[in-house]
Design a protein around this motif. Structure first.
Motif, PDB file in Angstrom:
ATOM      1  N   VAL A 173      -6.812   6.936  -6.148  1.00 59.01           N
ATOM      2  CA  VAL A 173      -8.051   6.226  -5.834  1.00 59.01           C
ATOM      3  C   VAL A 173      -9.212   7.215  -5.859  1.00 59.01           C
ATOM      4  N   ALA A 217      -6.649   1.055  -2.796  1.00 60.39           N
ATOM      5  CA  ALA A 217      -5.603   1.860  -2.160  1.00 60.39           C
ATOM      6  C   ALA A 217      -4.365   1.049  -1.811  1.00 60.39           C
ATOM      7  N   ALA A 274      -2.631   7.537   0.363  1.00 62.28           N
ATOM      8  CA  ALA A 274      -3.782   7.894  -0.464  1.00 62.28           C
ATOM      9  C   ALA A 274      -3.611   9.235  -1.142  1.00 62.28           C
ATOM     10  N   ARG A 275      -2.857  10.153  -0.546  1.00 62.28           N
ATOM     11  CA  ARG A 275      -2.670  11.476  -1.142  1.00 62.28           C
ATOM     12  C   ARG A 275      -1.179  11.753  -1.261  1.00 62.28           C
ATOM     13  N   LEU A 299     -12.560   0.657  -2.207  1.00 61.00           N
ATOM     14  CA  LEU A 299     -11.489   1.643  -2.116  1.00 61.00           C
ATOM     15  C   LEU A 299     -10.317   1.122  -1.288  1.00 61.00           C
ATOM     16  N   ARG A 300     -10.601   0.341  -0.263  1.00 57.18           N
ATOM     17  CA  ARG A 300      -9.507  -0.269   0.505  1.00 57.18           C
ATOM     18  C   ARG A 300      -8.670  -1.180  -0.387  1.00 57.18           C
ATOM     19  N   TYR A 312      -9.944   6.657   2.221  1.00 55.03           N
ATOM     20  CA  TYR A 312      -9.209   5.812   1.290  1.00 55.03           C
ATOM     21  C   TYR A 312      -8.995   6.463  -0.076  1.00 55.03           C
ATOM     22  N   ALA A 313      -9.566   7.629  -0.324  1.00 62.10           N
ATOM     23  CA  ALA A 313      -9.592   8.186  -1.671  1.00 62.10           C
ATOM     24  C   ALA A 313      -8.868   9.520  -1.743  1.00 62.10           C
ATOM     25  N   ARG A 314      -8.412   9.846  -2.941  1.00 54.02           N
ATOM     26  CA  ARG A 314      -7.877  11.170  -3.238  1.00 54.02           C
ATOM     27  C   ARG A 314      -8.903  12.001  -4.011  1.00 54.02           C
ATOM     28  N   ASP A 346      -1.869   5.208  -5.516  1.00 52.26           N
ATOM     29  CA  ASP A 346      -2.191   6.457  -4.831  1.00 52.26           C
ATOM     30  C   ASP A 346      -3.456   7.091  -5.389  1.00 52.26           C
ATOM     31  N   ARG A 377       0.823  -1.203   0.000  1.00 56.32           N
ATOM     32  CA  ARG A 377       0.000   0.000   0.000  1.00 56.32           C
ATOM     33  C   ARG A 377       0.861   1.257   0.000  1.00 56.32           C
ATOM     34  N   GLU A 414      -5.126   5.246 -12.288  1.00 50.62           N
ATOM     35  CA  GLU A 414      -6.198   5.659 -11.387  1.00 50.62           C
ATOM     36  C   GLU A 414      -7.286   4.605 -11.473  1.00 50.62           C
TER      37      GLU A 414
END
Length: 431
Positions: free
Chosen positions: A200, A194, A8-9, A190-191, A234-236, A198, A5, A174
């Motif tokens: 997501v 991720a 996320a950002r 999303l988990r 979990y997301a950007r 990066d 992993r 993406e």
């Protein structure tokens, strides 16, 4: 692409100043990042005997947007490019790789995909090729299969398509949720995503969930409330399918605005199946990209050309649905930034091949081979607001694709041929 992993950002991808004028934005999109400090413990590798090198740095080589350098070499140290230029001037390194007179270009940046899903829609595709038009409703088939799948099944499916993409030169991707449509199922999608990228995107607003068919307002409330709370960590990005049969302009604005308030930046499925408010909304909200862009008014084109929102074109969808092709030439001539991506998904564009999309864009969308390759690399990076990928210049990540051909033009010249013969991702040769 699947080695654990990542955050996320990413902090390595600063966004340009939204108040910058177009000249400043152009300069930022072409800027060379700062080279990392040299470390004696980090081995360096020289890739030499490159017939044609696409750098996407217009200050280099032929001074075109591709920054083509002939008889070139690249030096990698750690996970970064540290030198690019004429092979006769290359510095000494610890290791050496002979490219054999082949072309090297940046790894493809696939900035729009839907890879967390289960099930198959072969029958739908077969029926559509027999005359039934595509509509957004087919997504419900995948929603049912995805909800029924285990986390392990979803991850196995995801990694399968990532391997496919990697072997075709994709080094950054993406991917979105959107096939769960419950707070629990969207969050687990999303988990899974991720753990592998990066980039997501939360797409709870793909369609209205079947159980809310008679209460779309209730579903929007879920997407902007409990579901957003579960998914935001979990997301950007946040995305919405702004289209007849999915979400209208007001609903899309409410969803994207709620996401922005939680720190997620907007993207939007816009103007795919019909004319609509999607592109104008994307520009209004400073979305990183407006994706599809098939049905555009002159005002839509002007809005994109005068904003930093990228028009991401997805020719695999038109190929797989026999729909009207996006007019890339119109967008490019107006000065809009264009990206190319696969839209890999089980219903309307089941391809993980960026080279295939490059060939389609050249053949059917009015792009030159140079424009298509730029859009699939630097254009994709712009759609993700990244300056550390999509180019081969000092300071950028060492994401490179080696073709079994002397020029990048062969991607369109020899469609369907597996030309990718080597891939480096973050400085490691993975193919």
């Amino acid at each position: 692409m699947t080695a654990g992993r990542t955050p996320a950002r990413p902090t390595s991808a600063p966004e340009p100043d939204p108040t910058a004028d177009q000249a400043t934005k152009d300069a930022m999109s072409n800027a060379t990042t700062v080279s990392p400090a040299h470390s004696a413990s980090t081995a360096s590798t020289l890739i030499t005997n490159i017939a044609s090198l696409v750098t996407n740095d217009p200050s280099l080589g032929d001074k075109s947007p591709l920054g083509l350098v002939q008889d070139a070499a690249v030096v990698i140290e750690g996970d970064r490019v540290v030198w690019t230029g004429d092979q006769s001037k290359a510095p000494a390194t610890d290791n050496r790789v002979d490219a054999g007179g082949r072309a090297v270009l940046p790894g493809f940046v696939d900035s729009h995909s839907h890879l967390v899903f289960a099930g198959d829609r072969t029958q739908e595709f077969n029926a559509r090729m027999s005359g039934r038009p595509y509509s957004a409703g087919g997504i419900r088939t995948t929603v049912a299969a995805t909800r029924a799948a285990s986390d392990a099944e979803l991850e196995a499916n995801l990694t399968r398509y990532l391997r496919e993409a990697l072997h075709q030169g994709t080094t950054t991707f993406e991917t979105k949720s959107g096939y769960g449509l419950t707070a629990e199922d969207e969050a687990r999608a999303l988990r899974v995503a991720a753990a592998h990228t990066d980039e997501v995107t939360y797409l709870g607003a793909h369609i209205v969930a079947p159980e809310f068919a008679e209460d779309p307002a209730g579903y929007v409330a879920l997407v902007t409330g409990e579901m957003l709370d579960a998914c935001a960590p979990y997301a950007r990005w946040i995305d919405v399918f702004c289209e007849k049969g999915a979400f209208d302009g007001d609903q899309a604005r409410a969803i994207l605005t709620a996401g922005k308030e939680r720190g997620l930046h907007p993207r939007i499925h816009a103007n795919q199946l019909s004319y609509g408010p999607g592109v104008q909304l994307a520009v209004e909200l400073d979305a990183a990209s407006a994706d599809h862009c098939t049905h555009l008014t002159d005002a839509d084109v002007d809005a994109l050309a005068n904003s930093r929102t990228v028009a991401t074109l997805l020719p695999g969808a038109e190929f797989s649905t026999r729909a009207e092709w996006p007019d890339a030439r119109r967008l490019l001539d107006a000065g809009a930034t264009v990206a190319l991506s696969t839209d890999c998904n089980p219903g309307s564009s089941f391809t993980s091949s960026v080279p295939f999309c490059v060939a389609l864009a050249v053949r059917d969308m009015g792009m030159t081979p140079d424009e298509a390759v730029w859009s699939a690399t630097a254009g994709g990076a712009a759609a993700l607001r990244r300056t550390d990928i999509g180019r081969i210049t000092p300071g950028a990540y060492a994401d490179l694709t080696l073709l079994d051909a002397p020029s990048h033009v062969h991607l369109a010249y020899r469609p369907g041929v597996p030309l990718v013969t080597g891939v480096w991702r973050r400085g490691e040769r993975v193919l």
